[in-house]
Write a protein that holds these residues in place. Structure first.
Motif, mmCIF file in Angstrom:
data_model
loop_
_atom_site.group_PDB
_atom_site.id
_atom_site.type_symbol
_atom_site.label_atom_id
_atom_site.label_comp_id
_atom_site.label_asym_id
_atom_site.label_seq_id
_atom_site.Cartn_x
_atom_site.Cartn_y
_atom_site.Cartn_z
ATOM 1 N N GLN A 62 0.847 -1.190 0.000
ATOM 2 C CA GLN A 62 0.000 0.000 0.000
ATOM 3 C C GLN A 62 0.879 1.236 0.000
ATOM 4 O O GLN A 62 1.839 1.319 0.761
ATOM 5 N N LEU A 63 0.546 2.182 -0.871
ATOM 6 C CA LEU A 63 1.254 3.451 -0.934
ATOM 7 C C LEU A 63 0.274 4.552 -0.558
ATOM 8 O O LEU A 63 -0.744 4.746 -1.226
ATOM 9 N N SER A 64 0.592 5.250 0.531
ATOM 10 C CA SER A 64 -0.195 6.406 0.960
ATOM 11 C C SER A 64 0.584 7.641 0.550
ATOM 12 O O SER A 64 1.771 7.758 0.857
ATOM 13 N N THR A 65 -0.092 8.559 -0.140
ATOM 14 C CA THR A 65 0.595 9.720 -0.704
ATOM 15 C C THR A 65 0.501 10.972 0.145
ATOM 16 O O THR A 65 1.184 11.946 -0.147
ATOM 17 N N ARG A 91 1.525 8.286 -9.494
ATOM 18 C CA ARG A 91 2.285 9.529 -9.573
ATOM 19 C C ARG A 91 2.060 10.333 -8.297
ATOM 20 O O ARG A 91 0.925 10.496 -7.863
ATOM 21 N N VAL A 92 3.152 10.802 -7.719
ATOM 22 C CA VAL A 92 3.090 11.576 -6.485
ATOM 23 C C VAL A 92 3.848 12.887 -6.691
ATOM 24 O O VAL A 92 4.966 12.884 -7.209
ATOM 25 N N SER A 93 3.256 13.980 -6.276
ATOM 26 C CA SER A 93 3.877 15.297 -6.416
ATOM 27 C C SER A 93 5.064 15.450 -5.476
ATOM 28 O O SER A 93 5.043 14.946 -4.352
ATOM 29 N N ILE A 98 5.340 10.217 1.561
ATOM 30 C CA ILE A 98 4.715 8.955 1.167
ATOM 31 C C ILE A 98 5.073 7.873 2.191
ATOM 32 O O ILE A 98 6.146 7.888 2.783
ATOM 33 N N THR A 99 4.139 6.958 2.370
ATOM 34 C CA THR A 99 4.345 5.812 3.249
ATOM 35 C C THR A 99 4.101 4.553 2.440
ATOM 36 O O THR A 99 3.031 4.400 1.838
ATOM 37 N N LEU A 100 5.089 3.678 2.411
ATOM 38 C CA LEU A 100 4.982 2.397 1.716
ATOM 39 C C LEU A 100 4.893 1.306 2.766
ATOM 40 O O LEU A 100 5.741 1.219 3.656
ATOM 41 N N SER A 101 3.854 0.479 2.669
ATOM 42 C CA SER A 101 3.652 -0.623 3.607
ATOM 43 C C SER A 101 3.551 -1.924 2.840
ATOM 44 O O SER A 101 3.083 -1.951 1.697
ATOM 45 N N VAL A 102 3.972 -3.012 3.471
ATOM 46 C CA VAL A 102 3.833 -4.343 2.895
ATOM 47 C C VAL A 102 3.385 -5.291 3.995
ATOM 48 O O VAL A 102 3.758 -5.128 5.160
ATOM 49 N N TRP A 103 2.555 -6.261 3.612
ATOM 50 C CA TRP A 103 2.123 -7.290 4.549
ATOM 51 C C TRP A 103 1.680 -8.510 3.773
ATOM 52 O O TRP A 103 1.603 -8.488 2.548
ATOM 53 N N VAL A 104 1.395 -9.591 4.486
ATOM 54 C CA VAL A 104 0.811 -10.795 3.901
ATOM 55 C C VAL A 104 -0.545 -11.012 4.551
ATOM 56 O O VAL A 104 -0.788 -10.553 5.673
ATOM 57 N N GLN A 105 -1.427 -11.698 3.826
ATOM 58 C CA GLN A 105 -2.744 -12.002 4.365
ATOM 59 C C GLN A 105 -3.321 -13.207 3.647
ATOM 60 O O GLN A 105 -2.917 -13.531 2.529
ATOM 61 N N VAL A 106 -4.288 -13.860 4.289
ATOM 62 C CA VAL A 106 -4.969 -15.005 3.693
ATOM 63 C C VAL A 106 -6.199 -14.478 2.967
ATOM 64 O O VAL A 106 -7.093 -13.894 3.580
ATOM 65 N N SER A 117 6.360 -0.818 7.431
ATOM 66 C CA SER A 117 6.176 0.438 6.702
ATOM 67 C C SER A 117 7.429 1.300 6.757
ATOM 68 O O SER A 117 8.204 1.215 7.714
ATOM 69 N N ARG A 118 7.599 2.114 5.734
ATOM 70 C CA ARG A 118 8.661 3.126 5.690
ATOM 71 C C ARG A 118 8.086 4.391 5.098
ATOM 72 O O ARG A 118 7.198 4.341 4.243
ATOM 73 N N ARG A 119 8.624 5.543 5.505
ATOM 74 C CA ARG A 119 8.101 6.828 5.063
ATOM 75 C C ARG A 119 9.255 7.733 4.623
ATOM 76 O O ARG A 119 10.302 7.750 5.263
ATOM 77 N N ILE A 120 9.017 8.467 3.533
ATOM 78 C CA ILE A 120 9.977 9.490 3.091
ATOM 79 C C ILE A 120 9.217 10.700 2.564
ATOM 80 O O ILE A 120 8.041 10.604 2.209
ATOM 81 N N VAL A 121 9.914 11.797 2.485
ATOM 82 C CA VAL A 121 9.381 13.007 1.849
ATOM 83 C C VAL A 121 10.021 13.092 0.470
ATOM 84 O O VAL A 121 11.253 13.013 0.342
ATOM 85 N N LEU A 122 9.193 13.215 -0.554
ATOM 86 C CA LEU A 122 9.721 13.304 -1.912
ATOM 87 C C LEU A 122 10.348 14.669 -2.163
ATOM 88 O O LEU A 122 9.776 15.700 -1.795
ATOM 89 N N ALA A 123 11.493 14.643 -2.794
ATOM 90 C CA ALA A 123 12.194 15.898 -3.099
ATOM 91 C C ALA A 123 11.582 16.566 -4.309
ATOM 92 O O ALA A 123 10.967 15.979 -5.122
#
Length: 123
Positions: A62-65, A91-93, A98-106, A117-123
């Motif tokens: 999941q990508l949260s912008t 596309r993200v301005s 942005i926060t990128l998350s990964v998981w597994v599920q049934v 999850s990891r988060r960065i600010v886009l330059a």
């Protein structure tokens, strides 16, 4: 000497952990857990998730912008480990966090497991 040895061992362990958690580069953001990997390429806008464990679970990214009123984008690798990964273009301005998350599920409605999850600010 025992105290000094424990301190040095602890410092080395912390250094090894820090090195394993390398900062995100300007071109990509990557996260992984025991059963999935996800990446977002900031230059191309490609969000990718790959199932890495033959455990019967799907891998979801999941990508949260951070854009007000915009829902997070999710992609799921549903064909099992060792097959094609799932991708979407997002596309993200510049200047957005942005926060990128990964998981597994049934299944499609399963409960997220081992979310990272990891988060960065886009330059």
């Amino acid at each position: 000497m025992r105290t000094k040895h424990c301190f040095v061992t602890g410092a080395l362990a912390l250094l090894a952990f820090t090195a394993a958690q390398a900062p995100a580069s300007a071109a990509s953001l990557n996260v992984s857990n025991g059963g999935a990997t996800a990446s977002y390429n900031t230059a191309t806008g490609v969000l990718e998730v790959c199932d890495t464990a033959a455990d019967g679970k799907r891998a979801v990214a999941q990508l949260s912008t951070g854009t007000p009123g915009e829902s997070p984008v999710q992609v799921a690798d549903t064909d099992g480990a060792g097959n094609a990964c799932a991708r979407a273009t997002v596309r993200v301005s510049p200047g957005r966090t942005i926060t990128l998350s990964v998981w597994v599920q049934v299944g499609a409605e399963g409960t997220p497991e081992d979310k990272v999850s990891r988060r960065i600010v886009l330059a």
